[in-house]
Design an enzyme around this catalytic site. Structure first.
Site, PDB file in Angstrom:
ATOM      1  CG  HIS A 263      -1.775   1.189   1.377  1.00  0.00           C
ATOM      2  ND1 HIS A 263      -3.085   1.230   0.974  1.00  0.00           N
ATOM      3  CD2 HIS A 263      -1.516   2.427   1.903  1.00  0.00           C
ATOM      4  CE1 HIS A 263      -3.609   2.418   1.222  1.00  0.00           C
ATOM      5  NE2 HIS A 263      -2.665   3.171   1.798  1.00  0.00           N
ATOM      6  CD  GLU A 264       1.639   3.537   3.710  1.00  0.00           C
ATOM      7  OE1 GLU A 264       1.812   4.592   3.073  1.00  0.00           O
ATOM      8  OE2 GLU A 264       0.648   3.335   4.444  1.00  0.00           O
ATOM      9  CG  HIS A 267       0.659   6.515  -0.459  1.00  0.00           C
ATOM     10  ND1 HIS A 267      -0.288   7.388  -0.931  1.00  0.00           N
ATOM     11  CD2 HIS A 267       0.059   5.826   0.554  1.00  0.00           C
ATOM     12  CE1 HIS A 267      -1.407   7.256  -0.247  1.00  0.00           C
ATOM     13  NE2 HIS A 267      -1.232   6.309   0.662  1.00  0.00           N
ATOM     14  CD  GLU A 293      -4.733   7.560   0.950  1.00  0.00           C
ATOM     15  OE1 GLU A 293      -4.632   6.312   0.841  1.00  0.00           O
ATOM     16  OE2 GLU A 293      -4.060   8.223   1.750  1.00  0.00           O
TER      17      GLU A 293
END
Length: 497
Positions: A263-264, A267, A293
């Site tokens: 997930h990160e 980003h 996001e």
């Protein structure tokens, strides 16, 4: 001639470099530095914030902006000037003493939150959070007057430019009407399936970290310009050329930490892909938090929980963690990563129940900012809301209103961007697949170049040259809606329904 624009360009370069310094210091404070130095670091952060604010709100800034608007600028410079004006409007609305006070209050509240969360005791942090909320509302009132919008929308605008809660309400109402029955049908379907096979641990942290780093590299993360560490709450920070990621590990269960890393990484890849020619200019920054996001959720949810990704990743996971047997094959891993179960923690939630967590926080923070709910009532309101939305009730504050750092660090108006991002991710990934029919086959081979090439061209490399709605319409041909997200959920969780 571009005299005013060139002066502004240099001034904003300095302002944004200061912002980068503050971002790295905040990351260091959260991850690496000893707790005893918190007051010193709070003072350093406050000085950086007030210095940056002073440069933005300088007396001649409005005149320079107006003068530059008369110059002959190309599309990117015109968009850059619009970004400069937006930053100025937000800064000029606030007096410097309020900026300093809120910075100090946020640093103090975050430190107390760490202890309160560990002890699952909201009362510990209530006084400092009340101080921070009052300062936040004071800032919201000042910005509300400047922007001509309500209190909550003034805060929302910091994270999602020009977004309005009235529009979000319509999207969330549509999604909220869809999810309860859909969740019920998914849970019924999964209950009828054979039991999942357990992945036998323990999983040493160093092995989990090696796995995360391996998959990060495969996705395209450049460790010459970033790092992976551990923190209480997973996040991505730093700067475009120095991107910092964190996760948290559980030796008994690697699945959550791995998806946190991925997930990160989404980003981080967005930050790394921003247009280098416009670094340290507003137009070269990230679009807004719903787009940001969308990039993390596109990687984690759309891609890395898919059977296509796990076709490639299952043997990699087994290799790094020493797994073997049926529990580690693609069928079982796919079921593990698409298992739906109402739970208390947002960052560990599956993509079916995740929007309920966001809708709850959105409702609560609107009520607190608008003054229709007292802060002391937050734990009970949180527990009541989660029970209403997911049928579960947190047994303590640690699993309830203390789990997220956002409010305790001064970030109010951020939460709706998570689910706006999920909708955007589904819409973008559908468009990418339509543009390249071999995209999923490439992912199944561990080849993420086609996907990243499409994202670089249609999202990352665009910086802030377009508004978020215009970028999405250009990339997908449609405005933001719940359609692609609902279609994705139905295809993954009820494929034969």
């Amino acid at each position: 001639m571009r005299d005013s624009y060139n002066q502004l360009s240099e001034r904003f370069r300095r302002i944004l470099v200061l912002g980068d310094a503050e971002a790295v210091l905040r990351w260091d404070q959260s991850v690496m530095m000893p707790g005893g130095g918190a007051s010193d670091r709070a003072e350093q952060v406050a000085v950086l914030e007030t210095t940056q604010h002073g440069l933005l709100a300088a007396p001649d800034m409005e005149e320079l902006l107006d003068s530059a608007a008369t110059e002959d600028l190309d599309e990117w410079r015109t968009a850059n000037l619009a970004g400069m004006r937006r930053m100025w409007v937000h800064a000029a609305a606030l007096p410097e003493d309020l900026v300093a006070a809120k910075s100090h209050a946020a640093s103090a509240c975050e430190q107390i939150w760490r202890m309160a969360r560990a002890e699952a005791d909201f009362q510990q942090v209530l006084p400092s959070l009340r101080t921070l909320l009052n300062l936040t509302r004071e800032g919201a009132a000042a910005k509300s007057e400047k922007l001509g919008v309500g209190l909550y929308d003034a805060l929302l605008d910091e994270y999602e430019p020009d977004a309005r809660s009235a529009d979000i309400d319509l999207l969330f109402e549509d999604l909220g009407g869809f999810l309860p029955d859909f969740l019920s049908r998914v849970l019924e379907r999964q209950a009828a399936e054979p039991p999942l096979l357990d992945l036998a641990g323990p999983f040493p942290v160093e092995r989990q970290e090696a796995l995360g780093r391996r998959l990060m590299s495969q996705l395209g993360f450049d460790f010459e310009h970033g790092r992976l560490d551990v923190s209480l709450h997973p996040f991505c920070g730093g700067t475009q050329g120095d991107v910092r990621l964190t996760t948290r590990y559980d030796p008994a269960d690697f699945t959550s930490a791995l998806m946190g890393v991925l997930h990160e990484t989404g980003h981080a890849l967005y930050e790394m892909g921003l247009p280098d020619a416009w670094r340290h200019q507003p137009v070269g920054g990230a679009m807004g938090m719903s787009i940001h996001e969308s990039q993390s959720l596109l990687i984690e949810m759309q891609v890395c929980r898919s059977r296509d990704f796990l076709t490639y990743a299952a043997p990699v996971i087994a290799d790094e963690l020493g797994g073997g047997g049926p529990a580690w094959d693609i069928d079982n891993l796919t079921r593990i990563y698409t298992r739906v179960k109402p739970d208390f923690i947002r960052v560990d939630a599956d993509e079916v129940t995740y929007p309920a967590h966001v809708i709850l926080r959105y409702e609560l923070e609107k009520a607190l900012i608008q003054g229709s709910m007292d802060l002391a009532d937050l734990p009970e309101a949180w527990n009541d809301g989660l029970e209403r939305l997911l049928g579960i009730r947190p047994p303590n504050d640690g699993l309830g209103c203390l789990q997220d750092i956002h409010w305790y660090d001064g970030a109010w108006g951020y939460f709706p961007t998570y689910t706006l991002g999920a909708m955007t991710a589904a819409q973008l990934f559908a468009a990418a697949q339509q543009a390249d029919t071999e995209l999923l086959a490439a992912i199944a081979q561990g080849d993420f170049v086609p996907l990243m090439t499409w994202l670089r061209a249609n999202v990352h490399g665009m910086g802030c040259s377009l508004s978020a709605p215009d970028l999405l319409r250009q990339a997908t041909g449609e405005p933001l809606s719940t359609t692609a997200f609902k279609r994705h959920l139905e295809a993954r969780y009820l494929p034969s329904a």
